[in-house]
Design a protein around this motif. Structure first.
Motif, mmCIF file in Angstrom:
data_model
loop_
_atom_site.group_PDB
_atom_site.id
_atom_site.type_symbol
_atom_site.label_atom_id
_atom_site.label_comp_id
_atom_site.label_asym_id
_atom_site.label_seq_id
_atom_site.Cartn_x
_atom_site.Cartn_y
_atom_site.Cartn_z
ATOM 1 N N MET A 1 0.762 -1.027 -0.204
ATOM 2 C CA MET A 1 -0.101 -0.055 0.038
ATOM 3 C C MET A 1 0.754 1.161 -0.013
ATOM 4 O O MET A 1 0.364 2.291 0.324
ATOM 5 N N ALA A 2 2.079 1.116 -0.164
ATOM 6 C CA ALA A 2 2.934 2.073 -0.059
ATOM 7 C C ALA A 2 2.677 3.230 -1.183
ATOM 8 O O ALA A 2 2.861 4.460 -1.015
ATOM 9 N N ALA A 3 1.791 2.924 -2.339
ATOM 10 C CA ALA A 3 1.736 4.096 -3.280
ATOM 11 C C ALA A 3 0.086 4.568 -3.293
ATOM 12 O O ALA A 3 -0.160 5.175 -4.067
ATOM 13 N N ALA A 4 -0.478 3.985 -2.328
ATOM 14 C CA ALA A 4 -1.824 4.586 -2.176
ATOM 15 C C ALA A 4 -1.754 6.221 -1.743
ATOM 16 O O ALA A 4 -1.018 6.796 -1.056
ATOM 17 N N GLY A 5 -2.909 6.674 -2.014
ATOM 18 C CA GLY A 5 -3.037 8.149 -1.840
ATOM 19 C C GLY A 5 -3.642 8.062 -0.199
ATOM 20 O O GLY A 5 -4.029 7.315 0.068
ATOM 21 N N PRO A 6 -3.672 9.415 0.306
ATOM 22 C CA PRO A 6 -4.402 9.649 1.673
ATOM 23 C C PRO A 6 -5.749 8.981 1.854
ATOM 24 O O PRO A 6 -5.887 8.513 2.922
ATOM 25 N N GLN A 7 -6.712 9.344 0.805
ATOM 26 C CA GLN A 7 -7.806 8.896 0.833
ATOM 27 C C GLN A 7 -7.950 7.423 0.890
ATOM 28 O O GLN A 7 -8.716 6.716 1.444
ATOM 29 N N ASP A 8 -7.019 7.005 -0.191
ATOM 30 C CA ASP A 8 -7.150 5.547 -0.128
ATOM 31 C C ASP A 8 -6.669 4.578 1.156
ATOM 32 O O ASP A 8 -7.223 3.714 1.352
ATOM 33 N N VAL A 9 -5.686 5.378 1.784
ATOM 34 C CA VAL A 9 -5.276 4.687 2.993
ATOM 35 C C VAL A 9 -6.273 4.584 3.819
ATOM 36 O O VAL A 9 -6.578 3.457 4.585
ATOM 37 N N ASP A 10 -7.125 5.540 4.028
ATOM 38 C CA ASP A 10 -8.139 5.419 5.085
ATOM 39 C C ASP A 10 -9.243 4.478 4.779
ATOM 40 O O ASP A 10 -9.557 3.787 5.757
ATOM 41 N N ALA A 11 -9.438 4.567 3.371
ATOM 42 C CA ALA A 11 -10.630 3.607 3.348
ATOM 43 C C ALA A 11 -9.841 2.080 3.281
ATOM 44 O O ALA A 11 -10.595 0.990 3.812
ATOM 45 N N HIS A 12 -8.571 1.820 3.023
ATOM 46 C CA HIS A 12 -8.229 0.523 3.155
ATOM 47 C C HIS A 12 -8.033 0.142 4.599
ATOM 48 O O HIS A 12 -8.443 -1.043 5.033
ATOM 49 N N GLY A 80 7.703 -17.892 -1.563
ATOM 50 C CA GLY A 80 7.143 -17.087 -0.843
ATOM 51 C C GLY A 80 7.086 -15.683 -1.392
ATOM 52 O O GLY A 80 6.355 -14.906 -1.194
ATOM 53 N N ARG A 81 8.054 -15.482 -2.034
ATOM 54 C CA ARG A 81 8.422 -13.909 -2.645
ATOM 55 C C ARG A 81 7.524 -13.582 -4.021
ATOM 56 O O ARG A 81 7.674 -12.970 -4.398
ATOM 57 N N ASP A 82 7.144 -15.098 -4.311
ATOM 58 C CA ASP A 82 5.975 -14.933 -5.493
ATOM 59 C C ASP A 82 4.784 -14.178 -5.277
ATOM 60 O O ASP A 82 4.086 -13.955 -6.310
ATOM 61 N N GLY A 83 4.553 -13.629 -4.147
ATOM 62 C CA GLY A 83 3.203 -13.174 -3.687
ATOM 63 C C GLY A 83 2.214 -13.661 -2.684
ATOM 64 O O GLY A 83 2.622 -14.800 -2.660
ATOM 65 N N SER A 84 1.655 -12.822 -2.016
ATOM 66 C CA SER A 84 0.960 -13.435 -0.983
ATOM 67 C C SER A 84 -0.100 -14.200 -1.300
ATOM 68 O O SER A 84 -0.789 -13.741 -2.293
ATOM 69 N N PHE A 85 -0.601 -15.150 -0.456
ATOM 70 C CA PHE A 85 -1.689 -15.779 -0.673
ATOM 71 C C PHE A 85 -2.375 -16.359 0.686
ATOM 72 O O PHE A 85 -1.728 -16.522 1.572
ATOM 73 N N LYS A 86 -3.781 -16.797 0.738
ATOM 74 C CA LYS A 86 -4.337 -17.254 1.727
ATOM 75 C C LYS A 86 -4.886 -18.579 1.239
ATOM 76 O O LYS A 86 -5.533 -18.722 0.240
ATOM 77 N N ILE A 87 -4.788 -19.729 2.099
ATOM 78 C CA ILE A 87 -5.645 -20.845 1.955
ATOM 79 C C ILE A 87 -6.626 -20.919 3.173
ATOM 80 O O ILE A 87 -6.203 -20.731 4.217
ATOM 81 N N MET A 88 -7.810 -21.253 2.742
ATOM 82 C CA MET A 88 -8.949 -21.274 3.746
ATOM 83 C C MET A 88 -9.919 -22.303 3.137
ATOM 84 O O MET A 88 -9.896 -23.061 2.482
ATOM 85 N N THR A 89 -10.578 -22.899 4.532
ATOM 86 C CA THR A 89 -11.438 -24.097 4.376
ATOM 87 C C THR A 89 -12.988 -23.238 4.386
ATOM 88 O O THR A 89 -13.092 -22.339 5.251
ATOM 89 N N THR A 98 -5.331 -15.147 -3.783
ATOM 90 C CA THR A 98 -4.128 -14.571 -4.036
ATOM 91 C C THR A 98 -4.144 -13.234 -4.206
ATOM 92 O O THR A 98 -5.220 -12.619 -4.841
ATOM 93 N N GLU A 99 -3.070 -12.487 -3.678
ATOM 94 C CA GLU A 99 -3.241 -10.897 -3.486
ATOM 95 C C GLU A 99 -2.610 -10.475 -5.012
ATOM 96 O O GLU A 99 -1.635 -11.150 -5.788
ATOM 97 N N ALA A 100 -3.099 -9.333 -5.286
ATOM 98 C CA ALA A 100 -2.414 -8.896 -6.484
ATOM 99 C C ALA A 100 -2.791 -7.295 -6.682
ATOM 100 O O ALA A 100 -3.547 -7.015 -5.869
ATOM 101 N N CYS A 101 -1.836 -6.514 -7.248
ATOM 102 C CA CYS A 101 -2.007 -5.104 -7.238
ATOM 103 C C CYS A 101 -3.285 -4.670 -7.971
ATOM 104 O O CYS A 101 -3.609 -5.010 -8.882
ATOM 105 N N GLY A 102 -3.861 -3.776 -7.184
ATOM 106 C CA GLY A 102 -5.528 -3.642 -7.439
ATOM 107 C C GLY A 102 -6.491 -4.438 -7.283
ATOM 108 O O GLY A 102 -7.564 -4.321 -7.764
#
Length: 145
Positions: A1-12, A80-89, A98-102
């Motif tokens: 989230m380093a590139a997010a604008g101030p209003q984006d940060v609050d929403a996130h 693990g450096r290929d991107g974050s992900f979650k495994i859920m039941t 899997t996370e991605a930009c945007g």
């Protein structure tokens, strides 16, 4: 989230805080979190913010259903450096996110979910044990004073 604008940060932030409420359910979810050592050492937002973030990690690590393990720098490049992900039941099936930009992508195909499970296991093979990981995070917090 380093590139997010101030209003984006609050929403996130609002969304993230809402999602954290699930951690207080009874029974709560079981979480196994892997952090690359660079994440705990690379300053984001300044020392005060990093100290607060890492202190929060240490606080969550006291939760009986949550563990944090650090993948140390010396292992070099890893899956693990290929991107974050979650495994859920969900019900009787595992799904992955899997996370991605945007945005991200929900993975329901069992073959593809198995590939995420394999990635998870390979990261686990490289990570420090829980106690050593907590010690490393604690040292990072102390280095920020």
């Amino acid at each position: 989230m380093a590139a997010a604008g101030p209003q984006d940060v609050d929403a996130h932030l609002a969304k993230r805080m809402k999602r954290q409420e699930v951690l207080n359910r009874d029974p709560g979810p079981i979480m196994r979190v892997f952090l690359d050592q660079g994440v705990i050492e690379q300053p984001v937002g300044g020392q005060r913010i990093m100290r607060a973030q890492l202190a929060s990690v240490l606080e969550w690590a006291q939760h009986p259903n949550i563990t944090f393990r650090v993948v140390p720098r010396h292992v070099g490049a890893h899956v693990g450096r290929d991107g974050s992900f979650k495994i859920m039941t969900a019900g009787n099936a595992e799904i992955a996110y899997t996370e991605a930009c945007g945005g991200g992508r929900l993975v329901v195909d069992s073959t593809e979910v198995r590939s995420f499970r394999l990635r998870f296991d390979r990261i686990s093979d490289l990570a420090l044990p829980v106690g050593a990981s907590i010690e490393l995070i604690t040292q990072a917090v102390e280095g920020l004073h």
